[in-house]
Motif scaffolding. Structure first.
Motif, PDB file in Angstrom:
ATOM      1  N   THR A   3       0.815  -0.727  -0.187  1.00  0.00           N
ATOM      2  CA  THR A   3      -0.393   0.192  -0.335  1.00  0.00           C
ATOM      3  C   THR A   3       0.850   2.071  -0.050  1.00  0.00           C
ATOM      4  O   THR A   3       0.539   2.564   0.477  1.00  0.00           O
ATOM      5  CB  THR A   3      -0.855   0.088   1.213  1.00  0.00           C
ATOM      6  OG1 THR A   3      -0.752  -0.674   2.210  1.00  0.00           O
ATOM      7  CG2 THR A   3      -1.711  -1.395   1.061  1.00  0.00           C
ATOM      8  N   ASN A   4       2.445   0.820  -0.299  1.00  0.00           N
ATOM      9  CA  ASN A   4       2.950   2.253  -0.211  1.00  0.00           C
ATOM     10  C   ASN A   4       2.889   3.436  -1.307  1.00  0.00           C
ATOM     11  O   ASN A   4       1.900   2.904  -2.131  1.00  0.00           O
ATOM     12  CB  ASN A   4       4.362   1.833  -1.007  1.00  0.00           C
ATOM     13  CG  ASN A   4       5.293   0.827  -0.294  1.00  0.00           C
ATOM     14  OD1 ASN A   4       3.999  -0.260  -0.263  1.00  0.00           O
ATOM     15  ND2 ASN A   4       6.644   0.466   0.004  1.00  0.00           N
ATOM     16  N   PRO A   5       3.179   4.452  -1.627  1.00  0.00           N
ATOM     17  CA  PRO A   5       2.871   5.629  -2.296  1.00  0.00           C
ATOM     18  C   PRO A   5       3.175   4.911  -3.469  1.00  0.00           C
ATOM     19  O   PRO A   5       4.399   5.062  -3.232  1.00  0.00           O
ATOM     20  CB  PRO A   5       2.968   7.222  -1.617  1.00  0.00           C
ATOM     21  CG  PRO A   5       4.221   6.433  -0.473  1.00  0.00           C
ATOM     22  CD  PRO A   5       4.232   5.178   0.189  1.00  0.00           C
ATOM     23  N   ARG A   6       1.997   5.309  -4.730  1.00  0.00           N
ATOM     24  CA  ARG A   6       2.861   4.890  -5.874  1.00  0.00           C
ATOM     25  C   ARG A   6       4.255   5.717  -6.035  1.00  0.00           C
ATOM     26  O   ARG A   6       5.013   4.445  -7.125  1.00  0.00           O
ATOM     27  CB  ARG A   6       1.786   6.127  -6.835  1.00  0.00           C
ATOM     28  CG  ARG A   6       1.922   4.981  -8.450  1.00  0.00           C
ATOM     29  CD  ARG A   6       0.931   5.734  -9.046  1.00  0.00           C
ATOM     30  NE  ARG A   6       1.012   5.897 -11.196  1.00  0.00           N
ATOM     31  CZ  ARG A   6       1.080   4.978 -11.277  1.00  0.00           C
ATOM     32  NH1 ARG A   6       0.663   3.892 -10.737  1.00  0.00           N
ATOM     33  NH2 ARG A   6       1.673   4.548 -12.709  1.00  0.00           N
ATOM     34  N   THR A   7       4.615   6.905  -6.167  1.00  0.00           N
ATOM     35  CA  THR A   7       6.160   7.003  -6.105  1.00  0.00           C
ATOM     36  C   THR A   7       7.160   5.801  -5.961  1.00  0.00           C
ATOM     37  O   THR A   7       7.863   5.364  -6.382  1.00  0.00           O
ATOM     38  CB  THR A   7       6.323   8.321  -5.529  1.00  0.00           C
ATOM     39  OG1 THR A   7       5.859   8.079  -4.942  1.00  0.00           O
ATOM     40  CG2 THR A   7       6.227   8.945  -7.383  1.00  0.00           C
ATOM     41  N   HIS A   8       6.417   5.338  -4.902  1.00  0.00           N
ATOM     42  CA  HIS A   8       7.818   3.909  -3.883  1.00  0.00           C
ATOM     43  C   HIS A   8       7.600   2.991  -4.575  1.00  0.00           C
ATOM     44  O   HIS A   8       8.705   2.720  -5.230  1.00  0.00           O
ATOM     45  CB  HIS A   8       7.721   4.376  -2.178  1.00  0.00           C
ATOM     46  CG  HIS A   8       8.233   2.982  -1.613  1.00  0.00           C
ATOM     47  ND1 HIS A   8       8.965   3.261  -1.770  1.00  0.00           N
ATOM     48  CD2 HIS A   8       8.025   1.783  -1.816  1.00  0.00           C
ATOM     49  CE1 HIS A   8      10.666   2.251  -1.314  1.00  0.00           C
ATOM     50  NE2 HIS A   8       9.061   1.452  -1.404  1.00  0.00           N
ATOM     51  N   ILE A   9       6.276   2.688  -5.133  1.00  0.00           N
ATOM     52  CA  ILE A   9       5.943   1.521  -6.034  1.00  0.00           C
ATOM     53  C   ILE A   9       6.451   1.185  -7.192  1.00  0.00           C
ATOM     54  O   ILE A   9       7.444   0.498  -7.500  1.00  0.00           O
ATOM     55  CB  ILE A   9       4.282   0.766  -5.866  1.00  0.00           C
ATOM     56  CG1 ILE A   9       4.256   0.704  -5.015  1.00  0.00           C
ATOM     57  CG2 ILE A   9       4.606  -0.724  -6.993  1.00  0.00           C
ATOM     58  CD1 ILE A   9       2.376   0.443  -4.920  1.00  0.00           C
ATOM     59  N   VAL A  10       6.699   2.716  -7.786  1.00  0.00           N
ATOM     60  CA  VAL A  10       7.229   2.788  -9.026  1.00  0.00           C
ATOM     61  C   VAL A  10       8.894   2.679  -9.576  1.00  0.00           C
ATOM     62  O   VAL A  10       9.735   1.911  -9.485  1.00  0.00           O
ATOM     63  CB  VAL A  10       6.996   4.177  -9.538  1.00  0.00           C
ATOM     64  CG1 VAL A  10       7.601   4.469 -11.198  1.00  0.00           C
ATOM     65  CG2 VAL A  10       5.306   3.771 -10.266  1.00  0.00           C
ATOM     66  N   THR A  11       9.777   4.106  -8.334  1.00  0.00           N
ATOM     67  CA  THR A  11      11.162   3.565  -8.472  1.00  0.00           C
ATOM     68  C   THR A  11      11.394   1.920  -7.634  1.00  0.00           C
ATOM     69  O   THR A  11      11.865   1.708  -8.454  1.00  0.00           O
ATOM     70  CB  THR A  11      11.103   4.378  -7.030  1.00  0.00           C
ATOM     71  OG1 THR A  11      11.060   5.406  -6.897  1.00  0.00           O
ATOM     72  CG2 THR A  11      12.772   4.380  -6.808  1.00  0.00           C
ATOM     73  N   SER A  12      10.555   1.106  -7.015  1.00  0.00           N
ATOM     74  CA  SER A  12      11.395   0.085  -6.319  1.00  0.00           C
ATOM     75  C   SER A  12      10.636  -0.808  -7.711  1.00  0.00           C
ATOM     76  O   SER A  12      11.944  -1.725  -8.197  1.00  0.00           O
ATOM     77  CB  SER A  12      10.393  -0.451  -5.526  1.00  0.00           C
ATOM     78  OG  SER A  12      10.062  -1.612  -5.821  1.00  0.00           O
ATOM     79  N   TYR A  13      10.027  -1.226  -8.381  1.00  0.00           N
ATOM     80  CA  TYR A  13       9.478  -1.629  -9.493  1.00  0.00           C
ATOM     81  C   TYR A  13      10.908  -1.466 -11.079  1.00  0.00           C
ATOM     82  O   TYR A  13      11.463  -2.384 -11.326  1.00  0.00           O
ATOM     83  CB  TYR A  13       7.835  -1.123 -10.235  1.00  0.00           C
ATOM     84  CG  TYR A  13       7.663  -2.152 -11.158  1.00  0.00           C
ATOM     85  CD1 TYR A  13       8.206  -3.306 -11.442  1.00  0.00           C
ATOM     86  CD2 TYR A  13       6.427  -1.879 -11.616  1.00  0.00           C
ATOM     87  CE1 TYR A  13       7.122  -4.418 -12.762  1.00  0.00           C
ATOM     88  CE2 TYR A  13       6.188  -2.537 -13.092  1.00  0.00           C
ATOM     89  CZ  TYR A  13       6.594  -3.608 -13.293  1.00  0.00           C
ATOM     90  OH  TYR A  13       5.736  -4.128 -14.589  1.00  0.00           O
TER      91      TYR A  13
END
Lengths: 240, 240
Positions: A3-13
Motif C-alpha cells: 500500500t506504499n505511495p505510488r511513487t515508491h512502488i514505481v521506483t522500486s519496480y
C-alpha cells in the motif's frame, strides 16, 4: 499488494526491472566467455581449459533458474502490463537461450578434448572466425536488451548469414578430410558437430535479437530471416 | 478489469486454461506426427513424404506464436497466481520445445531426401526404434500436462536413457561405415545428424516432462537426470 505511495512502488519496480536486465547481462557475459573458451581450447589443443568450460556450465544452469524465479515473482507481485510484461517474458526466454548456448559450448569443449588426442588436420581458422562472429552477435543482442534498442537488435538479426556461410565451408572441408584418410574420420566428425554447435549458437543469438525487438516495440519481426545454412542438403563425393 | 461477478470470471478463466492445454495437446500431436513422418521418409526413402514434413513445419511455428499470444493475454487480463501462473509459464516454454522439435524433424526430413539419393548402407532399424521411443516419451509428457499428472511426467524423465543408448550405437556404426568405404561418407554424415536430432528431440521431451512436474507440484525435479549420451567423447579407429 503493497500500500506504499505510488511513487515508491514505481521506483522500486523500476529497480527490479533494471536488476532483471543486469541478471541477463551477467548471464550473457558468461555464455560469451564459455563460447570463446571452448573454441580457444579446440584451437590450442588445451584440454585443461576445455575441462574448465565443462565444469563452469553449471553456473549458467543456476542463473537460468534464478532468472525464472525472479520473473515469476515479478509476474505474481507486480502484475505487469504492456512493455514491462513483454520485457519479463523476453528475459525468461532469453535466459533459456543462454542456457542452451552454454550447453553447446560445453558439448564443444568435450569434443575438443577428443580432437586434441587425434591427428592434426588442416587449419582450424574457420572455427575461430565462426566463434568471433557468433560472440559479436551474442554481445550485440544482449546490449540491445540492456539499452532497450530495437535497431541494434535488428542489426544482429540480419547478421547471421556470414556465420552460415563459414559453416557450409567447414562442412564440405570436413567431409573431404574424411574421404582423404580414414584416420581423420573420428576428429572430423567431432569437428562437424562443433561447427554445427557454433551455427546453433548463432541461431540462438538471432532468437535473442528477435525477442528484444518484440519486447521493445511490441511487434514481431515478420520478414523471413536471411538464412544460408544449406549443409543439410550437401553432398560431397570421394576423389577420383 | 472486468466487473463480472466472481463466479462468472472463475468459470470462464477455467475454460481459458483448458483451452490453453488443448492448444498444447494439438501442437504436441502435430510435433509427434512430424517426427514419425520424417523417420518414415528416411526408412522408406520417400522424398515426397519428406518434402511434406518440410512444408508442414510452418504450422508449428504459427501454433507457437498463438500459444505465446494467448499466454500473454492471460497473464495481462487474469493476473494468475500460484498453480495457474506456473501452468501458463510452463505452456509457453513447452510450446517453444515443441517448435524446436518441429525444427529437428524438418531438418531430418531435408537430410532424408539427400540420403535417399545415396548408396544404401546397412539397416536403419536403429532410427525406427529411436523414433518410437522418442514419440512415446513426447506423447506421455503431453498427456501428463493435459491430465495434470506429475507421476506420469516423472516416468518420462527417467525414460530417456535407452534413447541415448541407441544413439551411441548408431554413432559408432556410422563412423565404421565411413571408414569401410569413402562413398558412404556423405550419407553416414547426414545419418549422424539425423540420429543427433532424434536424441535432441528426446531431450526436449524430458524438458517438457520437467516443466509439467514443476507446474503441477511447484517444485523442480532436483535429481540429476540419468544421462547416457557418451558420443561426444567417442573415438572409432579405422580397421587394420
Amino acid at each position: 499488494m503493497p500500500t506504499n505511495p505510488r511513487t515508491h512502488i514505481v521506483t522500486s519496480y523500476g529497480d527490479e526491472l533494471r536488476r532483471l536486465r543486469d541478471m541477463i547481462a551477467r548471464m550473457g557475459g558468461l555464455a560469451e566467455r564459455q563460447v570463446a573458451d571452448s573454441v580457444d581450447a579446440l584451437m590450442r589443443r588445451d584440454s585443461v581449459l576445455a575441462a574448465e568450460v565443462v565444469a563452469r556450465d553449471a553456473a549458467l544452469d543456476g542463473m537460468e533458474r534464478e532468472v525464472e524465479q525472479y520473473c515469476v515473482r515479478l509476474l505474481a507481485l507486480r502484475q505487469p502490463m504492456a512493455a514491462d510484461l513483454r520485457l519479463i517474458i523476453a528475459c525468461m526466454k532469453i535466459s533459456q537461450d543462454l542456457e542452451r548456448i552454454g550447453d553447446y559450448a560445453r558439448n564443444g569443449a568435450k569434443r575438443a578434448i577428443v580432437v586434441s588426442q587425434q591427428p592434426r588436420m588442416g587449419s582450424l581458422n574457420g572455427f575461430g572466425r565462426m566463434a568471433e562472429l557468433v560472440q559479436e552477435n551474442l554481445k550485440s543482442a544482449i546490449d540491445a536488451l540492456v539499452e532497450n534498442d530495437a535497431a541494434k537488435a535488428d542489426a544482429v538479426w540480419a547478421n547471421d548469414e556470414p556465420i552460415d556461410g563459414i559453416y557450409n565451408g567447414i562442412f564440405r572441408e570436413m567431409l573431404t578430410f574424411m574421404m582423404e584418410d580414414a584416420r581423420n574420420i573420428t576428429a572430423a566428425t567431432h569437428l562437424l558437430f562443433i561447427a554445427k554447435n557454433l551455427e546453433r549458437i548463432g541461431d540462438h543469438a538471432t532468437n535473442i535479437a528477435e525477442r528484444v525487438h518484440f519486447a521493445v516495440l511490441g511487434e514481431a519481426l515478420t520478414d523471413e530471416r536471411p538464412k544460408a545454412d544449406i549443409s543439410s542438403s550437401a553432398v560431397v563425393n570421394p576423389p577420383g
